[in-house]
Design a protein around this motif. Structure first.
Motif, PDB file in Angstrom:
ATOM      1  N   ASP A   1       0.702  -1.183   0.046  1.00 48.17           N
ATOM      2  CA  ASP A   1      -0.029   0.065   0.055  1.00 48.17           C
ATOM      3  C   ASP A   1       0.629   1.107  -0.104  1.00 48.17           C
ATOM      4  N   ASP A   2       1.514   1.748   1.001  1.00 46.99           N
ATOM      5  CA  ASP A   2       2.086   2.976   1.156  1.00 46.99           C
ATOM      6  C   ASP A   2       3.451   2.570   1.764  1.00 46.99           C
TER       7      ASP A   2
ATOM      8  N   ASN B   1       4.574   3.750   5.349  1.00 44.45           N
ATOM      9  CA  ASN B   1       3.778   3.034   6.618  1.00 44.45           C
ATOM     10  C   ASN B   1       4.894   1.921   7.124  1.00 44.45           C
ATOM     11  N   TYR B   2       6.096   1.915   6.740  1.00 45.24           N
ATOM     12  CA  TYR B   2       7.109   0.860   7.126  1.00 45.24           C
ATOM     13  C   TYR B   2       8.250   1.353   7.580  1.00 45.24           C
TER      14      TYR B   2
ATOM     15  N   ARG C   1       5.921  -2.920   9.989  1.00 42.78           N
ATOM     16  CA  ARG C   1       5.135  -1.668   9.907  1.00 42.78           C
ATOM     17  C   ARG C   1       5.310  -0.697  11.149  1.00 42.78           C
ATOM     18  N   LYS C   2       5.237   0.455  10.740  1.00 42.37           N
ATOM     19  CA  LYS C   2       5.301   1.453  11.829  1.00 42.37           C
ATOM     20  C   LYS C   2       4.286   1.534  12.692  1.00 42.37           C
TER      21      LYS C   2
ATOM     22  N   ALA D   1       0.392   2.937  12.317  1.00 42.70           N
ATOM     23  CA  ALA D   1       0.146   3.018  10.669  1.00 42.70           C
ATOM     24  C   ALA D   1      -1.059   2.779  10.624  1.00 42.70           C
ATOM     25  N   PRO D   2      -1.784   3.119   9.497  1.00 44.41           N
ATOM     26  CA  PRO D   2      -3.352   2.421   9.319  1.00 44.41           C
ATOM     27  C   PRO D   2      -3.046   0.930   8.903  1.00 44.41           C
TER      28      PRO D   2
ATOM     29  N   PRO E   1      -2.913  -2.334   6.892  1.00 45.53           N
ATOM     30  CA  PRO E   1      -2.740  -2.890   5.531  1.00 45.53           C
ATOM     31  C   PRO E   1      -4.006  -3.316   5.130  1.00 45.53           C
TER      32      PRO E   1
END
Length: 136
Positions: free
Chosen positions: A92-93, A96-97, A112-113, A116-117, A119
């Motif tokens: 996705d983005d 976000n990682y 993943r951070k 973050a939203p 996945p």
């Protein structure tokens, strides 16, 4: 490597020639009973023509390699396109990682951070058209 050295020498010679020709034209204009700006304009015109011819020659030498690279890039895009689309759908983005981490066993993890939203939902894999059909 030799090709790059040859091109560098040619370019250096062209620039040197262009730089040297302008003062010579200016000196000629000062010693003659002519219009100095006219001679300078003529000198610039000759330099511009020389540079144009040089660049055209350079392009004609480089064009076959550029065409070859373009074909290779198109083939790579054709082969990698589906895999890159699948990867983009999974990630996705990238923002976000976190940075990748290598575990002691050699695995690489890209966490993943926090915050973050979530996945995107995983979609079922597309059927492989080349896979044999199994009747149940």
């Amino acid at each position: 490597m030799a090709y790059i050295r040859r091109m560098r020498r040619t370019l250096t010679a062209a620039v040197l020639l262009a730089c040297l020709s302008l003062p010579l034209h200016a000196q000629d204009a000062d010693t003659q009973d002519g219009d100095a700006t006219g001679d300078m304009a003529e000198g610039r015109s000759l330099v511009e023509r020389g540079v144009e011819l040089f660049l055209r020659g350079l392009l004609s030498e480089v064009r076959p390699k550029l065409d070859e690279m373009s074909g290779a890039m198109a083939e790579a895009a054709r082969q990698l396109g589906p895999a890159l689309q699948q990867l983009q759908a999974l990630i996705d983005d990238v923002g976000n990682y976190e940075a990748p981490k290598r575990l002691p066993n050699g695995d690489i993890v890209i966490p993943r951070k926090p915050g973050a939203p979530p996945p995107p939902a995983l979609s079922p894999p597309a059927p492989d058209p080349d896979a044999p059909e199994i009747e149940l």
